[in-house]
Design a protein around this motif. Sequence first.
Motif, PDB file in Angstrom:
ATOM      1  N   VAL A 258       3.711  -1.415   3.976  1.00 22.16           N
ATOM      2  CA  VAL A 258       2.984  -0.263   3.681  1.00 22.16           C
ATOM      3  C   VAL A 258       3.768   1.187   3.859  1.00 22.16           C
ATOM      4  O   VAL A 258       4.904   1.239   4.485  1.00 22.16           O
ATOM      5  N   LEU A 259       3.731   2.027   2.738  1.00 24.38           N
ATOM      6  CA  LEU A 259       4.846   2.697   2.143  1.00 24.38           C
ATOM      7  C   LEU A 259       3.800   4.240   2.662  1.00 24.38           C
ATOM      8  O   LEU A 259       3.077   4.732   1.853  1.00 24.38           O
ATOM      9  N   ILE A 260       4.504   5.098   3.507  1.00 23.30           N
ATOM     10  CA  ILE A 260       3.728   6.456   3.797  1.00 23.30           C
ATOM     11  C   ILE A 260       4.359   7.503   3.235  1.00 23.30           C
ATOM     12  O   ILE A 260       5.638   8.003   3.289  1.00 23.30           O
ATOM     13  N   CYS A 261       3.877   7.839   1.982  1.00 14.39           N
ATOM     14  CA  CYS A 261       3.894   9.349   1.154  1.00 14.39           C
ATOM     15  C   CYS A 261       2.997  10.721   1.171  1.00 14.39           C
ATOM     16  O   CYS A 261       3.636  11.419  -0.356  1.00 14.39           O
ATOM     17  N   THR A 262       3.088  11.306   2.239  1.00 15.83           N
ATOM     18  CA  THR A 262       2.175  12.340   2.260  1.00 15.83           C
ATOM     19  C   THR A 262       3.130  13.418   1.895  1.00 15.83           C
ATOM     20  O   THR A 262       2.181  14.286   2.044  1.00 15.83           O
ATOM     21  N   GLY A 263       4.531  13.483   2.263  1.00 11.26           N
ATOM     22  CA  GLY A 263       4.745  14.328   2.367  1.00 11.26           C
ATOM     23  C   GLY A 263       4.521  14.942   3.661  1.00 11.26           C
ATOM     24  O   GLY A 263       4.313  15.131   4.550  1.00 11.26           O
ATOM     25  N   HIS A 264       5.055  16.850   3.985  1.00 13.87           N
ATOM     26  CA  HIS A 264       5.102  17.503   5.039  1.00 13.87           C
ATOM     27  C   HIS A 264       4.249  18.569   5.070  1.00 13.87           C
ATOM     28  O   HIS A 264       5.062  19.318   5.856  1.00 13.87           O
ATOM     29  N   HIS A 265       4.049  18.785   3.910  1.00 12.55           N
ATOM     30  CA  HIS A 265       3.442  20.993   4.141  1.00 12.55           C
ATOM     31  C   HIS A 265       1.631  20.837   3.076  1.00 12.55           C
ATOM     32  O   HIS A 265       1.478  21.614   2.611  1.00 12.55           O
ATOM     33  N   CYS A 266       1.365  20.507   4.310  1.00 13.94           N
ATOM     34  CA  CYS A 266       0.549  19.584   4.607  1.00 13.94           C
ATOM     35  C   CYS A 266      -0.303  20.356   5.206  1.00 13.94           C
ATOM     36  O   CYS A 266      -1.872  20.490   5.835  1.00 13.94           O
ATOM     37  N   HIS A 267      -0.551  20.358   6.929  1.00 13.85           N
ATOM     38  CA  HIS A 267      -1.641  20.917   7.924  1.00 13.85           C
ATOM     39  C   HIS A 267       0.079  22.223   8.817  1.00 13.85           C
ATOM     40  O   HIS A 267       1.081  22.464   9.255  1.00 13.85           O
TER      41      HIS A 267
ATOM     42  N   GLY B 185      10.002  11.062   2.191  1.00 11.78           N
ATOM     43  CA  GLY B 185      10.321  12.200   1.669  1.00 11.78           C
ATOM     44  C   GLY B 185       9.855  12.681   2.951  1.00 11.78           C
ATOM     45  O   GLY B 185       9.824  14.245   2.418  1.00 11.78           O
ATOM     46  N   LEU B 186      10.197  12.525   4.238  1.00  9.34           N
ATOM     47  CA  LEU B 186      10.158  13.075   5.585  1.00  9.34           C
ATOM     48  C   LEU B 186      11.107  14.482   5.331  1.00  9.34           C
ATOM     49  O   LEU B 186      11.517  15.058   6.131  1.00  9.34           O
TER      50      LEU B 186
ATOM     51  N   ALA C 285       0.949  -1.407  -0.209  1.00 11.88           N
ATOM     52  CA  ALA C 285      -0.019  -0.196  -0.023  1.00 11.88           C
ATOM     53  C   ALA C 285       1.036   1.407   0.173  1.00 11.88           C
ATOM     54  O   ALA C 285       1.477   1.323   0.998  1.00 11.88           O
ATOM     55  N   ILE C 286       0.570   1.968  -0.669  1.00 12.87           N
ATOM     56  CA  ILE C 286       1.391   3.703  -0.768  1.00 12.87           C
ATOM     57  C   ILE C 286       0.128   4.690  -0.678  1.00 12.87           C
ATOM     58  O   ILE C 286      -0.730   4.842  -1.905  1.00 12.87           O
ATOM     59  N   ILE C 287       0.401   5.323   0.339  1.00 12.00           N
ATOM     60  CA  ILE C 287      -0.178   6.211   0.396  1.00 12.00           C
ATOM     61  C   ILE C 287       0.427   8.024  -0.390  1.00 12.00           C
ATOM     62  O   ILE C 287       1.233   8.111   0.056  1.00 12.00           O
ATOM     63  N   GLY C 288      -0.551   8.741  -1.065  1.00 12.49           N
ATOM     64  CA  GLY C 288       0.216   9.446  -1.715  1.00 12.49           C
ATOM     65  C   GLY C 288       0.282   9.407  -2.683  1.00 12.49           C
ATOM     66  O   GLY C 288       1.800   8.502  -3.202  1.00 12.49           O
ATOM     67  N   ALA C 289       0.253  10.560  -3.966  1.00 10.36           N
ATOM     68  CA  ALA C 289       0.807  10.042  -5.223  1.00 10.36           C
ATOM     69  C   ALA C 289       1.747  11.065  -6.508  1.00 10.36           C
ATOM     70  O   ALA C 289       1.026  11.657  -6.640  1.00 10.36           O
ATOM     71  N   GLY C 290       2.078  11.953  -4.417  1.00  9.16           N
ATOM     72  CA  GLY C 290       2.467  12.693  -5.171  1.00  9.16           C
ATOM     73  C   GLY C 290       4.103  12.339  -5.230  1.00  9.16           C
ATOM     74  O   GLY C 290       4.749  10.889  -6.270  1.00  9.16           O
TER      75      GLY C 290
ATOM     76  N   ASN D 134       4.021  21.610  10.243  1.00 11.85           N
ATOM     77  CA  ASN D 134       3.773  20.572  11.205  1.00 11.85           C
ATOM     78  C   ASN D 134       3.414  19.137  10.737  1.00 11.85           C
ATOM     79  O   ASN D 134       2.902  18.926   9.995  1.00 11.85           O
ATOM     80  N   TYR D 135       4.583  18.565  10.987  1.00 10.35           N
ATOM     81  CA  TYR D 135       4.419  17.402  10.658  1.00 10.35           C
ATOM     82  C   TYR D 135       3.273  16.136  10.973  1.00 10.35           C
ATOM     83  O   TYR D 135       2.751  15.577  12.920  1.00 10.35           O
ATOM     84  N   GLN D 136       2.099  15.476  10.700  1.00  9.08           N
ATOM     85  CA  GLN D 136       0.952  14.769  10.843  1.00  9.08           C
ATOM     86  C   GLN D 136       1.347  13.835  10.318  1.00  9.08           C
ATOM     87  O   GLN D 136       1.021  13.282   8.940  1.00  9.08           O
ATOM     88  N   PHE D 137       0.244  12.781  11.012  1.00 14.31           N
ATOM     89  CA  PHE D 137       0.563  11.283  10.318  1.00 14.31           C
ATOM     90  C   PHE D 137      -1.132  10.993  11.178  1.00 14.31           C
ATOM     91  O   PHE D 137      -1.108   9.534  12.035  1.00 14.31           O
ATOM     92  N   LYS D 138      -2.232  10.896  10.690  1.00 15.59           N
ATOM     93  CA  LYS D 138      -3.820  10.559  11.523  1.00 15.59           C
ATOM     94  C   LYS D 138      -4.383   9.775  11.968  1.00 15.59           C
ATOM     95  O   LYS D 138      -4.609   9.545  12.047  1.00 15.59           O
ATOM     96  N   PHE D 139      -4.180   9.095  10.255  1.00 19.12           N
ATOM     97  CA  PHE D 139      -4.534   7.557   9.728  1.00 19.12           C
ATOM     98  C   PHE D 139      -3.206   6.549  10.538  1.00 19.12           C
ATOM     99  O   PHE D 139      -3.386   5.454  10.634  1.00 19.12           O
ATOM    100  N   VAL D 140      -2.752   6.694  11.562  1.00 22.94           N
ATOM    101  CA  VAL D 140      -1.831   5.792  11.967  1.00 22.94           C
ATOM    102  C   VAL D 140      -1.483   5.703  13.403  1.00 22.94           C
ATOM    103  O   VAL D 140      -1.170   7.230  13.939  1.00 22.94           O
TER     104      VAL D 140
END
Length: 535
Positions: free
Chosen positions: A147-156, A367-368, A6-11, A329-335
């Motif tokens: 699972v690979l989290i690829c959501t970046g850090h420019h979201c919050h 990518g963090l 599972a890969i989270i994010g398509a950036g 802020n770095y956040q991973f709300k789903f984990v």
Amino acid sequence: MVKKIAIIGAGCSGLAAIKCCLDEGLRPVCFERYDDIGGLWKYSEQTTPDKGSIYRSCVINTSKEMMAFSDFPVPKEFPPFMPHHFVFKYFKLYAEHFGLLPYIRFQTSVESVKPAADYQDTGRWEVYTKATGDVEATSQPQIFDGVLICTGHHCHPYRPNFPGLNKFRGTQMHSHDYKRPEIFEDKKVLVIGIGNSAVDIAVDTSRLSSQTFVSTRRGAWIVNRMGPWGIPADALANSRFMFSLPQQWLQWTVEKLSNYRFDHDTYGVQPLHRALEAHPTINDELPQRIMTGSVKVKPNVKTFTEDGVIFEDGTFEQLDAIILATGYNYQFKFVEESVLKVDNNDASLYKYTFPPNLKHPTLGVVGLVQAIGAVMPISEMQCRWFMKVVKGERRLPSLEDMTLDITAKKADMANQYVKSQRHTLQTFWIDFMDQLADEIGVKPDLRKLFWEDPLFAMRCFFGPCIPAQYRLHGPGNWQGARSAICSAFSNFAYATKTRKVETHDTTWEMVSRYLVRLIFVVIGIVIFASIVGLV
């Protein structure tokens, strides 16, 4: 059976993860909340909560050869430093070339990632998703081997609570929400911060505003995109030769070159720290805007009033608008925190990729890390390593050894960088790329390369360390790597040569040029041999 990832994010990180999955014979399933790839670099006039956002005038701070994925060079027709629409187009070309789009489930949000019931035995994960816009997540989770989290850090966006800010009656926004300067025409604007986005936005607004102010606590070293002779500065700086030199020498060089263009003290941006003790600010236009009076640099904010601001030096300025360019802020709300905990933007990750406390290394973050260089090749290298670990072809050290490594890196950061919310996962580009390359077995062997092809080895050592160096040999080697390395400088310049210029060198000029080159080659061989240890 083929393992399912599972890969989270398509950036940019998510696209690299899909491609690396396919390279290793794994089955990727990428979940993307929105209807297109690109993440941060997919420009929109509207700002979406919890999604990376860029402004219309945004230009990437790393040159095209240095930010390219290691086996897919940026087209030579693209400019050396690409505006956001070129960056997005490059990602589109990458996705289409390697056939990545069929593996992406668009408009699908990941709501929760939990260890599967059999995780202790298998290392598998449950992933709960929902269609974008739906109220509830799917009741039945999907099971993945990794699972690979690829959501970046420019979201919050991070919004500090300045005294009196709630009393200010003018316009307030975070840089995350900034798009265009038109709404600030003939207004007095304060930009808080002196990072890349802050300075870009200050320059942008100053073209239309009656006055733009920049407030900074510590100041910053301002570095040009363009280096000597018009060569991209990051290509000159990020070479193996440069980073083989003593750090004090490098620090001194950066400071002198920065001050050579404009004196930081005279222009009010002189920082309290040395050049390599904080992330540099990259901007070519700020000195010109300060020189014309369009931008004025001010100290830290003391308090806001209803119609303006009082700075720590006691001066007052009337304002119409405030832009908080104060980071994220770095956040991973789903984990759950038991899996991945982030405290004040600090996450304990082995080589900024793997949570060390997990029994099975089947979850990673990509990518963090904050590097002084392009994140795209780093993300790709993290993905290459992650896939090897999930397949069992590479093993992580013991928990004790990983914890020692994490502790040592935090101590190094505390000694190297000024304390700030930004410098929590900081590293130097070549050093970190080499660390990951060692894990995979793709770090260039310059000693061996010297005996096979000394001129090419010197090009790799003295020239820009472009990502293709990590495709020369080992797993995932690419036949086009040598060509990409040798053509780097010509590719930098190709798009700028829109007017043909006739040159007529005399015989003496031609002989002189080749003699100078020969002298530099001889000197280079001596330096290379002494540093690499051939003599």
